[in-house]
Design a protein around this motif. Structure first.
Motif, PDB file in Angstrom:
ATOM      1  N   ILE A 518      35.056  48.316  42.424  1.00  0.00           N
ATOM      2  CA  ILE A 518      36.214  49.204  42.372  1.00  0.00           C
ATOM      3  C   ILE A 518      36.112  50.071  41.127  1.00  0.00           C
ATOM      4  CG2 ILE A 518      38.733  49.302  42.176  1.00  0.00           C
ATOM      5  CD1 ILE A 518      38.840  46.614  43.601  1.00  0.00           C
ATOM      6  N   THR A 519      36.360  51.362  41.275  1.00  0.00           N
ATOM      7  CA  THR A 519      36.288  52.283  40.140  1.00  0.00           C
ATOM      8  C   THR A 519      37.201  51.800  39.025  1.00  0.00           C
ATOM      9  OG1 THR A 519      35.848  54.119  41.638  1.00  0.00           O
ATOM     10  CG2 THR A 519      36.596  54.673  39.417  1.00  0.00           C
ATOM     11  N   GLY A 520      36.650  51.695  37.822  1.00  0.00           N
ATOM     12  CA  GLY A 520      37.420  51.202  36.682  1.00  0.00           C
ATOM     13  C   GLY A 520      37.280  49.708  36.467  1.00  0.00           C
ATOM     14  N   PHE A 521      36.840  48.959  37.496  1.00  0.00           N
ATOM     15  CA  PHE A 521      36.648  47.516  37.363  1.00  0.00           C
ATOM     16  C   PHE A 521      35.195  47.175  37.071  1.00  0.00           C
ATOM     17  CE2 PHE A 521      40.397  45.432  39.792  1.00  0.00           C
ATOM     18  CZ  PHE A 521      41.278  46.272  39.136  1.00  0.00           C
ATOM     19  N   ALA A 522      34.268  47.863  37.755  1.00  0.00           N
ATOM     20  CA  ALA A 522      32.850  47.536  37.636  1.00  0.00           C
ATOM     21  C   ALA A 522      32.411  47.602  36.177  1.00  0.00           C
ATOM     22  CB  ALA A 522      32.019  48.498  38.477  1.00  0.00           C
ATOM     23  N   GLY A 523      31.742  46.550  35.738  1.00  0.00           N
ATOM     24  CA  GLY A 523      31.245  46.510  34.364  1.00  0.00           C
ATOM     25  C   GLY A 523      32.270  46.103  33.333  1.00  0.00           C
ATOM     26  N   THR A 524      33.512  45.827  33.757  1.00  0.00           N
ATOM     27  CA  THR A 524      34.544  45.408  32.818  1.00  0.00           C
ATOM     28  C   THR A 524      34.814  43.917  32.974  1.00  0.00           C
ATOM     29  OG1 THR A 524      36.466  45.704  34.268  1.00  0.00           O
ATOM     30  CG2 THR A 524      35.595  47.691  33.174  1.00  0.00           C
ATOM     31  N   ALA A 525      35.791  43.432  32.209  1.00  0.00           N
ATOM     32  CA  ALA A 525      36.162  42.023  32.299  1.00  0.00           C
ATOM     33  C   ALA A 525      36.759  41.675  33.651  1.00  0.00           C
ATOM     34  CB  ALA A 525      37.156  41.679  31.193  1.00  0.00           C
ATOM     35  N   LEU A 526      37.192  42.685  34.427  1.00  0.00           N
ATOM     36  CA  LEU A 526      37.718  42.445  35.763  1.00  0.00           C
ATOM     37  C   LEU A 526      36.626  42.487  36.827  1.00  0.00           C
ATOM     38  CD1 LEU A 526      40.923  44.697  35.585  1.00  0.00           C
ATOM     39  CD2 LEU A 526      40.725  42.263  35.093  1.00  0.00           C
ATOM     40  N   GLY A 527      35.386  42.749  36.418  1.00  0.00           N
ATOM     41  CA  GLY A 527      34.295  42.924  37.368  1.00  0.00           C
ATOM     42  C   GLY A 527      33.984  41.696  38.193  1.00  0.00           C
ATOM     43  N   ALA A 528      34.305  40.500  37.670  1.00  0.00           N
ATOM     44  CA  ALA A 528      34.013  39.269  38.413  1.00  0.00           C
ATOM     45  C   ALA A 528      35.009  39.028  39.535  1.00  0.00           C
ATOM     46  CB  ALA A 528      34.014  38.069  37.462  1.00  0.00           C
ATOM     47  N   PHE A 529      36.085  39.827  39.595  1.00  0.00           N
ATOM     48  CA  PHE A 529      37.075  39.698  40.660  1.00  0.00           C
ATOM     49  C   PHE A 529      36.683  40.613  41.813  1.00  0.00           C
ATOM     50  CE2 PHE A 529      40.425  38.814  37.149  1.00  0.00           C
ATOM     51  CZ  PHE A 529      39.983  37.506  37.044  1.00  0.00           C
ATOM     52  N   GLY A 530      35.719  40.188  42.613  1.00  0.00           N
ATOM     53  CA  GLY A 530      35.245  41.014  43.714  1.00  0.00           C
ATOM     54  C   GLY A 530      35.382  40.305  45.040  1.00  0.00           C
ATOM     55  N   SER A 531      35.149  41.056  46.108  1.00  0.00           N
ATOM     56  CA  SER A 531      35.155  40.490  47.451  1.00  0.00           C
ATOM     57  C   SER A 531      33.968  41.043  48.219  1.00  0.00           C
ATOM     58  CB  SER A 531      36.453  40.835  48.182  1.00  0.00           C
ATOM     59  OG  SER A 531      36.470  42.208  48.548  1.00  0.00           O
ATOM     60  N   ALA A 532      33.680  40.452  49.361  1.00  0.00           N
ATOM     61  CA  ALA A 532      32.519  40.847  50.149  1.00  0.00           C
ATOM     62  C   ALA A 532      32.662  42.258  50.700  1.00  0.00           C
ATOM     63  CB  ALA A 532      32.312  39.858  51.290  1.00  0.00           C
ATOM     64  N   GLN A 533      33.879  42.781  50.772  1.00  0.00           N
ATOM     65  CA  GLN A 533      34.092  44.080  51.386  1.00  0.00           C
ATOM     66  C   GLN A 533      33.790  45.252  50.451  1.00  0.00           C
ATOM     67  OE1 GLN A 533      37.538  44.437  54.017  1.00  0.00           O
ATOM     68  NE2 GLN A 533      37.934  42.267  53.719  1.00  0.00           N
ATOM     69  N   GLY A 534      33.314  44.989  49.279  1.00  0.00           N
ATOM     70  CA  GLY A 534      32.947  46.089  48.392  1.00  0.00           C
ATOM     71  C   GLY A 534      32.352  45.608  47.101  1.00  0.00           C
TER      72      GLY A 534
END
Length: 576
Positions: A518-534
């Motif tokens: 997600i734009t703004g999440f990738a590479g940040t501390a929120l980057g580990a919060f992902g799902s298979a849909q993106g």
């Protein structure tokens, strides 16, 4: 692609009024993604949706300037925007003329945008007293890798039936207000062609079963939980019985949370069992191992956002410095297939920028030795090591693949827990905290408004070390009694807290997960919060970790009104 690339390299130019020489792109990149997805969503034994789609997407990038200074890595207000743009859908038929037409107009648009951005970037940099001497783009040797086309193999399993039967397991928990069990099966063929001579066609696949569950505690505070399992192909996903067992565990834990007392403020030793330590490290280390320079920002707002979300590495510029205990090593290996027989999800041969994947020792004997690099140079390195990763044609960023956290000085789980309880007694504390699982709100929160509300209260602290534990146990050292508590939030758990760990287990756990794109999440501390849909598939291998002292805040969450009537009775089997 070859024909249009050859024409663009020799003929594409733009004459700028008042200048003598025409502007030409020094680098052009074509990316094409042929994507086939099968998705089934079920709830309590009923299918909500079952879809199968086939799409092709393209992305064209043109760079103006030179490897030293070009049109990339700059965040400004909107530049030139045309009616098509450099990114979009293309035909799934093998129609030469249609695809070439799309590439032609997309290349034209990408080039015009690059010229506009380069002009704005030059104007901004000229206003600075001191400009960075770090290059914008790294040179690489061209790679030729043309894999045979692979036809999707959905296996002979009936995915709709499996989704019905697995989701029906949650009928045993009538206090669950809402749930979603999603089967997500992906086959992709990725094409990459650059003006430097790189030509790649490679196949990727992965599969997932993700579930989110929500309920209300007796006091009206919302509670959420999730289940997730991943595999490289659909055939490798666990069978119905294994998934039902996992969902039963998740549902039981959510019911235990409903009955649990609310957490109180606490400062003292905290033991993360391996199941929680691995996702914790994925959150903390994701930004730290990124060695690339962040984009130049036209406004300070972007800089503030990156800092707040933890998007800037605090290991950059510290090569040779100790950042972890002296016994610890940290290695990222995209070539690893499994760990002790457990498959690793992050395996790949060539990254999204056309650079061959490399095994990188990031930390050795506690000291920073290297960083993950894409083709965007940074203060410590000007070369890619094949970690420019992205999902669905997003911009490539230095991203983990298969990360292994290991130590030469470890304790058995029993000895580590004894050390933890001894520390608790020495502090004369009535109880201490064990974390058994970390939250992933991208999966556990089923509605966007709930996720937005969480980000409003949590997102700004992610960069400074706010963490969201999910299953938290309060253990009383005098008696050994354990009880679950709900609503905790850990404060200040960042890379600095890892430097002096009080203990490390020998019980390595393989945590397969998706890194958010997600734009703004990738590479940040929120980057580990992902799902298979993106997301980008990754794996973290880590053992239990003991922290000498952490701050844990008490209950969070606003209470809501409970339903006016009890839930309707639910049979234990799904309706056929």
């Amino acid at each position: 692609m070859r024909d249009e690339m050859a024409r663009a390299k020799t003929r594409l130019e733009l004459k700028i009024p008042g200048t003598d020489l025409p502007v030409r792109p020094y680098y052009i990149e074509y990316r094409l993604l042929d994507l086939e997805v099968h998705q089934v969503v079920a709830q309590f034994g009923a299918i909500l949706s079952s879809t199968r789609s086939r799409n092709r997407f393209m992305d064209v990038e043109a760079r103006v300037g030179s490897y030293k200074l070009d049109s990339s890595n700059f965040v400004s207000d909107d530049g030139f925007r045309g009616f098509i743009g450099p990114t979009g859908s293309v035909g799934i038929d093998r129609d030469y003329d249609s695809l070439r037409q799309d590439l032609w107009i997309a290349t034209d648009q990408a080039f015009k945008e690059a010229v506009e951005t380069y002009s704005r970037k030059q104007a901004y940099l000229s206003s600075l007293a001191r400009q960075s001497d770090i290059d914008d783009f790294a040179r690489v040797e061209p790679v030729h890798l043309i894999e045979p086309l692979v036809a999707p193999d959905w296996t002979n399993r009936d995915w709709d039936r499996e989704a019905r039967e697995t989701s029906a397991a949650l009928r045993a928990f009538p206090q669950i207000y809402e749930s979603r069990v999603t089967y997500y099966l992906v086959y992709a063929t990725e094409y990459l062609m650059t003006s430097e001579g790189t030509e790649i066609r490679q196949n990727r696949s992965y599969s997932a079963i993700e579930a989110g569950l929500n309920a209300l505690a007796g006091d009206g505070v919302p509670l959420n939980h999730f289940y997730a399992t991943y595999a490289r192909t659909p055939a490798e996903l666990p069978n119905v019985e294994a998934v039902r067992k996992g969902l039963n565990v998740t549902g039981s834990e959510l019911m235990a949370l409903r009955a649990a007392p609310t957490a109180q403020d606490y400062t003292g030793p905290v033991l993360f069992e391996a199941r929680a330590a691995a996702p914790l490290l994925a959150q903390i280390l994701g930004p730290a191992v990124n060695g690339s320079r962040p984009p130049v920002s036209f406004t300070p707002v972007m800089e503030q956002m990156l800092s707040g979300l933890g998007g800037k590495s605090d290991w950059v510029g510290r090569l040779g410095s100790r950042v972890l205990p002296a016994s610890v090593s940290l290695v990222d290996d995209p070539g690893a297939k499994d760990f002790n027989g457990v498959p690793l999800l992050g395996k790949y041969a060539v990254d999204e920028e056309g650079v061959r994947a490399q095994k990188v020792t990031l930390v050795e004997n506690g000291n920073v030795k290297n960083e993950l690099m894409s083709r965007r140079p940074g203060p410590d390195s000007d070369q890619s090591n094949g970690h420019g990763r992205a999902a669905f044609l997003n911009d490539a960023k230095p991203t983990m693949s298969n990360m292994h956290f290991s130590s030469t000085e470890t304790l058995t789980p029993a000895d580590l827990k004894k050390k933890f309880l001894d520390a608790c007694r020495a502090e004369k504390l009535n109880y201490c905290i064990i974390v058994r699982e970390m939250d992933n709100p991208t999966l556990s929160l089923l509605h966007q408004e709930d996720f937005s509300e969480l980000l409003a209260s949590f997102g700004g602290g992610a960069g400074t070390g706010d963490r969201l534990p999910l299953v938290v146990i309060r253990v009383y050292p005098d008696t050994g009694r354990e009880e679950m508590v709900r609503g905790s939030r850990i404060i200040g758990l960042n890379t600095r807290a890892l430097r002096n760990l009080a203990g490390i287990g020998n019980d390595n756990f393989v945590y397969n997960y998706m890194q958010s794109q997600i734009t703004g999440f990738a590479g940040t501390a929120l980057g580990a919060f992902g799902s298979a849909q993106g997301g980008v598939p990754a794996s973290m291998v880590a053992p239990s970790l003991l922290f000498e002292e952490l701050e844990v805040r008490g209950a969070r969450g606003e209470a809501k009104r409970l339903p006016l009537m009890p839930p309707p009775p639910m049979t234990m089997t799904a309706t056929k």
